[in-house]
Design a protein around this motif. Structure first.
Motif, PDB file in Angstrom:
ATOM      1  N   LEU A  83      -0.853  32.642  17.013  1.00  0.00           N
ATOM      2  CA  LEU A  83      -1.092  33.704  17.991  1.00  0.00           C
ATOM      3  C   LEU A  83      -0.319  33.459  19.287  1.00  0.00           C
ATOM      4  N   TYR A  84      -0.332  32.215  19.736  1.00  0.00           N
ATOM      5  CA  TYR A  84       0.368  31.903  20.985  1.00  0.00           C
ATOM      6  C   TYR A  84       1.863  32.176  20.871  1.00  0.00           C
ATOM      7  N   PHE A  96      11.153  40.825  30.703  1.00  0.00           N
ATOM      8  CA  PHE A  96      12.053  39.851  31.301  1.00  0.00           C
ATOM      9  C   PHE A  96      11.472  38.444  31.208  1.00  0.00           C
ATOM     10  N   ALA A  97      12.363  37.479  31.056  1.00  0.00           N
ATOM     11  CA  ALA A  97      11.914  36.089  30.977  1.00  0.00           C
ATOM     12  C   ALA A  97      11.168  35.675  32.246  1.00  0.00           C
ATOM     13  N   SER A  98      11.553  36.255  33.388  1.00  0.00           N
ATOM     14  CA  SER A  98      10.860  35.938  34.644  1.00  0.00           C
ATOM     15  C   SER A  98       9.398  36.360  34.574  1.00  0.00           C
ATOM     16  N   ASN A  99       9.143  37.523  33.970  1.00  0.00           N
ATOM     17  CA  ASN A  99       7.759  37.966  33.810  1.00  0.00           C
ATOM     18  C   ASN A  99       6.980  37.004  32.926  1.00  0.00           C
ATOM     19  N   VAL A 100       7.609  36.588  31.809  1.00  0.00           N
ATOM     20  CA  VAL A 100       6.946  35.687  30.873  1.00  0.00           C
ATOM     21  C   VAL A 100       6.623  34.362  31.561  1.00  0.00           C
ATOM     22  N   SER A 101       7.600  33.813  32.280  1.00  0.00           N
ATOM     23  CA  SER A 101       7.388  32.541  32.965  1.00  0.00           C
ATOM     24  C   SER A 101       6.252  32.633  33.976  1.00  0.00           C
ATOM     25  N   LEU A 102       6.214  33.742  34.704  1.00  0.00           N
ATOM     26  CA  LEU A 102       5.186  33.897  35.734  1.00  0.00           C
ATOM     27  C   LEU A 102       3.799  34.052  35.125  1.00  0.00           C
ATOM     28  N   ILE A 103       3.677  34.921  34.123  1.00  0.00           N
ATOM     29  CA  ILE A 103       2.357  35.210  33.548  1.00  0.00           C
ATOM     30  C   ILE A 103       1.824  34.012  32.768  1.00  0.00           C
ATOM     31  N   ILE A 104       2.696  33.271  32.090  1.00  0.00           N
ATOM     32  CA  ILE A 104       2.264  32.072  31.374  1.00  0.00           C
ATOM     33  C   ILE A 104       1.611  31.082  32.331  1.00  0.00           C
ATOM     34  N   CYS A 105       2.033  31.113  33.584  1.00  0.00           N
ATOM     35  CA  CYS A 105       1.482  30.175  34.561  1.00  0.00           C
ATOM     36  C   CYS A 105       0.086  30.540  35.022  1.00  0.00           C
ATOM     37  N   LEU A 159       1.182  40.946  26.171  1.00  0.00           N
ATOM     38  CA  LEU A 159       1.343  39.926  25.139  1.00  0.00           C
ATOM     39  C   LEU A 159       1.468  38.538  25.760  1.00  0.00           C
ATOM     40  N   THR A 160       2.160  38.448  26.882  1.00  0.00           N
ATOM     41  CA  THR A 160       2.284  37.165  27.568  1.00  0.00           C
ATOM     42  C   THR A 160       0.939  36.697  28.097  1.00  0.00           C
ATOM     43  N   LEU A 161       0.167  37.621  28.639  1.00  0.00           N
ATOM     44  CA  LEU A 161      -1.178  37.274  29.110  1.00  0.00           C
ATOM     45  C   LEU A 161      -2.053  36.810  27.952  1.00  0.00           C
ATOM     46  N   LEU A 162      -1.907  37.461  26.795  1.00  0.00           N
ATOM     47  CA  LEU A 162      -2.625  37.019  25.601  1.00  0.00           C
ATOM     48  C   LEU A 162      -2.217  35.600  25.219  1.00  0.00           C
ATOM     49  N   ALA A 163      -0.911  35.302  25.299  1.00  0.00           N
ATOM     50  CA  ALA A 163      -0.435  33.949  24.994  1.00  0.00           C
ATOM     51  C   ALA A 163      -1.046  32.927  25.946  1.00  0.00           C
ATOM     52  N   ALA A 164      -1.099  33.258  27.231  1.00  0.00           N
ATOM     53  CA  ALA A 164      -1.700  32.343  28.221  1.00  0.00           C
ATOM     54  C   ALA A 164      -3.172  32.107  27.920  1.00  0.00           C
ATOM     55  N   LEU A 165      -3.887  33.169  27.555  1.00  0.00           N
ATOM     56  CA  LEU A 165      -5.305  33.033  27.216  1.00  0.00           C
ATOM     57  C   LEU A 165      -5.482  32.187  25.963  1.00  0.00           C
ATOM     58  N   TYR A 253      -0.091  21.084  34.607  1.00  0.00           N
ATOM     59  CA  TYR A 253       1.329  20.755  34.504  1.00  0.00           C
ATOM     60  C   TYR A 253       2.155  21.936  34.009  1.00  0.00           C
ATOM     61  N   ILE A 254       1.510  22.954  33.437  1.00  0.00           N
ATOM     62  CA  ILE A 254       2.236  24.135  32.956  1.00  0.00           C
ATOM     63  C   ILE A 254       2.935  24.839  34.113  1.00  0.00           C
ATOM     64  N   TYR A 255       2.438  24.656  35.342  1.00  0.00           N
ATOM     65  CA  TYR A 255       3.100  25.245  36.494  1.00  0.00           C
ATOM     66  C   TYR A 255       4.548  24.762  36.639  1.00  0.00           C
ATOM     67  N   VAL A 256       4.866  23.608  36.072  1.00  0.00           N
ATOM     68  CA  VAL A 256       6.210  23.043  36.214  1.00  0.00           C
ATOM     69  C   VAL A 256       7.210  23.730  35.286  1.00  0.00           C
ATOM     70  N   VAL A 257       6.737  24.446  34.256  1.00  0.00           N
ATOM     71  CA  VAL A 257       7.626  25.041  33.253  1.00  0.00           C
ATOM     72  C   VAL A 257       8.684  25.960  33.868  1.00  0.00           C
ATOM     73  N   PRO A 258       8.315  26.928  34.741  1.00  0.00           N
ATOM     74  CA  PRO A 258       9.363  27.781  35.315  1.00  0.00           C
ATOM     75  C   PRO A 258      10.389  27.007  36.135  1.00  0.00           C
ATOM     76  N   LEU A 259       9.939  25.957  36.821  1.00  0.00           N
ATOM     77  CA  LEU A 259      10.858  25.119  37.583  1.00  0.00           C
ATOM     78  C   LEU A 259      11.918  24.529  36.668  1.00  0.00           C
TER      79      LEU A 259
END
Length: 299
Positions: A83-84, A96-105, A159-165, A253-259
């Motif tokens: 699912l993730y 956009f990848a920027s949206n995915v990176s932000l919402i995953i955080c 879908l990205t929010l679902l992945a984060a959840l 530590y997931i906050y570091v992913v977009p960096l």
């Protein structure tokens, strides 16, 4: 166990190295999509490689102690596997990848508040909330890199929010199973049930079996990286970190992913790193440090 004799710093290092590697996987995933693989194809071959490799280091025990535990492992395979990844990889093709990176955080925040709801012996300290918000602000600066233009695609973003959840659920379910099973056994079960639960999708979109596609050098290299390094090794390291540090502390530590994603993009595709993104990087690291100390466990 031998791992419990190690200092906490070792497990923080495992979590940090894991997210650094995961921060580079966006590039590999996009390369594979551009070479004709679907999100389900990428996930299947990634987890298949990981599952085969882990048999060389995992004990040969097949089943857990009860059918209830097997159902929990099924939940781990769904939330931390099929699912993730299907949700996240599909979102990359829609928004956009920027949206995915932000919402995953949002994952650390979701993990913290789900933990608060499920485990009544925990409460949130202000430092966890302030640290999470500080890191999230840093993520915004890093992701937008000075442009501050948010392109919304409702389906991709949902879908990205679902992945984060799903990842938040995975971390909390992992916390429940960690005291009872070896890390390698848990990781192998995650790969198994992840593979099992993705199979129904191939009834609608058949698995990519074209050898001319699968054996392109670029495809092989990226699949090996995703399967052996980003899946097998990283899941072992992440699960070990969660076992020793807890779900909430590790999830921060997931906050570091977009960096990492921004730094990787600058090295590979020559994207410019602005002063704004550097400020965001400092905020991310400071927020992680602050939030990591913010959860208080009751007796």
């Amino acid at each position: 166990m031998a791992t419990t004799t190690k200092s906490p710093g070792w497990f923080h290092l495992l979590a940090a190295v894991t997210v650094i590697i995961w921060g580079t996987t966006f590039v590999s995933t996009k390369v594979l999509i551009n070479n004709g693989l679907t999100p389900a194809d990428i996930f299947f071959y990634r987890f298949l490689l990981a599952y085969v490799c882990i048999w060389f280091v995992s004990p040969c025990k097949l089943l857990s102690r009860s059918w209830r535990d097997e159902l929990r492992f099924l939940g781990l395979g769904l939330s931390g596997g099929s699912l993730y990844f299907i949700a996240e990889n599909t979102a990359l093709g829609l928004t956009f990848a920027s949206n995915v990176s932000l919402i995953i955080c949002t994952t650390p925040i979701l993990t913290a508040f789900l933990s608060l709801l499920i485990y009544k012996g925990e409460r949130l300290r202000p430092r966890l909330i302030s640290g999470s918000l500080l890191a999230l602000l840093g993520v915004v600066l890093v992701v937008f890199n000075g442009s501050f233009i948010l392109h919304l695609n409702p389906l991709g973003d949902l879908l990205t929010l679902l992945a984060a959840l799903m990842w938040a659920c995975y971390c909390l379910l992992l916390r429940r199973m960690n005291p009872h099973y070896d890390t390698l056994f848990i990781t192998r079960k995650v790969f198994f049930y992840g593979l099992l639960t993705v199979l129904p999708l191939f009834a609608f979109h058949p698995l990519q079996l074209d050898a001319t596609v699968l054996f392109r050098p670029l495809v092989v290299v990226n699949l090996l990286f995703l399967g052996v390094v980003a899946s097998m090794l990283c899941y072992i390291m992440w699960n070990t970190a969660v076992k020793q540090l807890g779900a909430v502390r590790t999830a921060n530590y997931i906050y570091v992913v977009p960096l990492v994603t921004v730094l990787t993009s600058s090295l590979i595709i020559d994207e410019t790193i602005t002063v704004v993104s550097l400020i965001g990087s400092v905020l991310i690291l400071g927020g992680v440090y602050l939030a990591e100390r913010g959860l208080k466990f009751g007796k």
